[in-house]
Design an enzyme around this catalytic site. Structure first.
Site, PDB file in Angstrom:
ATOM      1  CG  ASP A  99      -2.717   6.651  35.837  1.00  0.00           C
ATOM      2  OD1 ASP A  99      -3.584   7.312  36.449  1.00  0.00           O
ATOM      3  OD2 ASP A  99      -3.024   5.753  35.027  1.00  0.00           O
ATOM      4  CG  HIS A 114      -3.601  14.255  27.654  1.00  0.00           C
ATOM      5  ND1 HIS A 114      -4.441  14.722  28.626  1.00  0.00           N
ATOM      6  CD2 HIS A 114      -4.127  14.701  26.483  1.00  0.00           C
ATOM      7  CE1 HIS A 114      -5.418  15.424  28.084  1.00  0.00           C
ATOM      8  NE2 HIS A 114      -5.260  15.421  26.771  1.00  0.00           N
ATOM      9  CB  CYS A 125      17.238  14.273  18.479  1.00  0.00           C
ATOM     10  SG  CYS A 125      17.387  12.889  19.636  1.00  0.00           S
ATOM     11  CB  THR A 180     -12.768  13.768  32.378  1.00  0.00           C
ATOM     12  OG1 THR A 180     -12.080  14.889  31.805  1.00  0.00           O
ATOM     13  CG2 THR A 180     -14.020  13.472  31.568  1.00  0.00           C
TER      14      THR A 180
HETATM   15  N1  APR Z   1     -14.797   9.317  40.930  1.00  0.00           N
HETATM   16  C1  APR Z   1     -15.324   9.990  39.874  1.00  0.00           C
HETATM   17  N2  APR Z   1     -14.959  11.247  39.530  1.00  0.00           N
HETATM   18  C2  APR Z   1     -14.017  11.833  40.289  1.00  0.00           C
HETATM   19  C3  APR Z   1     -13.416  11.208  41.412  1.00  0.00           C
HETATM   20  C4  APR Z   1     -13.840   9.896  41.709  1.00  0.00           C
HETATM   21  N3  APR Z   1     -13.335   9.208  42.750  1.00  0.00           N
HETATM   22  N4  APR Z   1     -12.518  12.078  41.964  1.00  0.00           N
HETATM   23  C5  APR Z   1     -12.553  13.197  41.203  1.00  0.00           C
HETATM   24  N5  APR Z   1     -13.454  13.056  40.214  1.00  0.00           N
HETATM   25  C6  APR Z   1     -13.785  14.001  39.144  1.00  0.00           C
HETATM   26  C7  APR Z   1     -13.794  15.448  39.532  1.00  0.00           C
HETATM   27  O1  APR Z   1     -15.090  15.831  39.962  1.00  0.00           O
HETATM   28  C8  APR Z   1     -13.426  16.114  38.192  1.00  0.00           C
HETATM   29  O2  APR Z   1     -14.585  16.361  37.413  1.00  0.00           O
HETATM   30  O3  APR Z   1     -12.756  13.847  38.189  1.00  0.00           O
HETATM   31  C9  APR Z   1     -12.575  15.076  37.483  1.00  0.00           C
HETATM   32  C10 APR Z   1     -11.093  15.412  37.492  1.00  0.00           C
HETATM   33  O4  APR Z   1     -10.955  16.574  36.710  1.00  0.00           O
HETATM   34  P1  APR Z   1      -9.498  17.168  36.447  1.00  0.00           P
HETATM   35  O5  APR Z   1      -8.756  17.220  37.748  1.00  0.00           O
HETATM   36  O6  APR Z   1      -9.680  18.397  35.631  1.00  0.00           O
HETATM   37  O7  APR Z   1      -8.755  16.034  35.595  1.00  0.00           O
HETATM   38  P2  APR Z   1      -8.967  15.706  34.062  1.00  0.00           P
HETATM   39  O8  APR Z   1     -10.367  15.973  33.612  1.00  0.00           O
HETATM   40  O9  APR Z   1      -8.428  14.358  33.836  1.00  0.00           O
HETATM   41  O10 APR Z   1      -7.985  16.775  33.355  1.00  0.00           O
HETATM   42  C11 APR Z   1      -7.833  16.663  31.953  1.00  0.00           C
HETATM   43  O11 APR Z   1      -6.063  18.308  32.104  1.00  0.00           O
HETATM   44  O12 APR Z   1      -4.180  19.115  33.152  1.00  0.00           O
HETATM   45  C12 APR Z   1      -4.637  18.380  32.078  1.00  0.00           C
HETATM   46  O13 APR Z   1      -3.398  16.730  30.977  1.00  0.00           O
HETATM   47  C13 APR Z   1      -4.115  16.965  32.144  1.00  0.00           C
HETATM   48  O14 APR Z   1      -5.195  14.943  31.385  1.00  0.00           O
HETATM   49  C14 APR Z   1      -5.371  16.110  32.188  1.00  0.00           C
HETATM   50  C15 APR Z   1      -6.421  17.025  31.603  1.00  0.00           C
END
Ligand code: APR
Length: 239
Positions: A99, A114, A125, A180
């Site tokens: 983002d 990513h 291309c 994450t």
């Molecule tokens: N503060 C802290 N943690 C949070 C919050 C918040 N406000 N809101 C959500 N989370 C946590 C959730 O508990 C979860 O563990 O953020 C994490 C989000 O996990 P995902 O939705 O799986 O996202 P991410 O880990 O970034 O995914 C990794 O997967 O689909 C692909 O390319 C995409 O970059 C992405 C990758």
């Protein structure tokens, strides 16, 4: 030695972020209850095959996401992570997010594992194009269709970016893992590499993840709130 001591003494810090860091900016995560992958099937929208099958659908979905992101502002989590870059002598932000909010919040040393939703390239291309906000599928001079310059499922990450990410993870004394789910490779391996090198691992998340098992410190809560509480640790720095 507690986290305050380690932050004060630490010189080399990496931060790995996921979509949870942008959640408080109003950008949907992927796997949460209202996550994107709960509403859409990634294989229908975030793979090269999906784009070949229906390029207009995939382009339109990313354009919709760009519309949401364009309205989003960095939140407190992004700003504190920007303070961290100024504080530590050797800092690298490694993000899975596409983002661009970390850069908006002032971070400069960023590895976008990513890619970046604001960048585009030709599917045929590979010619790079800048920001395009349009519902309509765009064409390259070569006749190929343009696609967002992000890493789709089944695609490999940029080799140089990945090598640098693992190098920085290996050298780190401190590794923050923020927002994450820790399930997507190769990003999810980075904290383990830091751990093996003896780094202190701090995880900030609403809930525990596979990475929690190697975290020296698990801070439960919203990234924006947890990081604001730590902010003054990063303001008078050795950096
Ligand atoms: N503060 C802290 N943690 C949070 C919050 C918040 N406000 N809101 C959500 N989370 C946590 C959730 O508990 C979860 O563990 O953020 C994490 C989000 O996990 P995902 O939705 O799986 O996202 P991410 O880990 O970034 O995914 C990794 O997967 O689909 C692909 O390319 C995409 O970059 C992405 C990758």
């Amino acid at each position: 030695m507690g986290i305050k001591e380690i932050i004060r003494k630490g010189k080399r810090c990496v931060v790995l972020t996921g979509s949870g860091v942008s959640a408080e900016s109003g950008i949907p995560t992927f796997r949460g209850d209202k996550g994107l992958w709960k509403q859409y099937r990634p294989e229908e929208l975030a793979t090269p095959d999906a784009f070949m099958r229906n390029p207009q659908l995939v382009w339109g979905w990313y354009n919709w996401r760009r519309g949401i992101i364009a309205k989003a502002k960095p939140n407190a989590a992004h700003y504190v992570i920007s303070d961290m870059e100024k504080f530590f002598a050797d800092f690298m932000l490694i993000t899975q997010n596409i983002d661009g909010l970390h850069r908006k919040a002032g971070n400069k040393d960023i590895l976008e594992l990513h890619g970046n939703i604001w960048e585009n390239k030709c599917f045929n291309c590979g010619k790079r194009y800048g920001e395009i906000m349009s519902e309509k599928l765009q064409k390259c001079e070569c006749g190929g269709y343009l696609r967002p310059d992000v890493v789709w499922f089944g695609e490999s990450l940029d080799r140089e970016v990945l090598e640098m990410a693992f190098l920085k993870a290996r050298e780190a004394e401190l590794c923050f893992v923020i927002g994450t789910s820790g399930v997507v490779q190769p990003a999810a391996s980075l904290p383990y590499v830091s751990k093996e090198s003896g780094a202190y691992i701090v995880e900030i998340n609403l809930e525990r993840t596979p990475i929690s098992s190697i975290a020296d410190e698990f801070i439960s809560g919203k990234a924006g709130e947890a990081l604001v509480k730590m902010r003054e640790l990063f303001l008078h720095g050795s950096g």
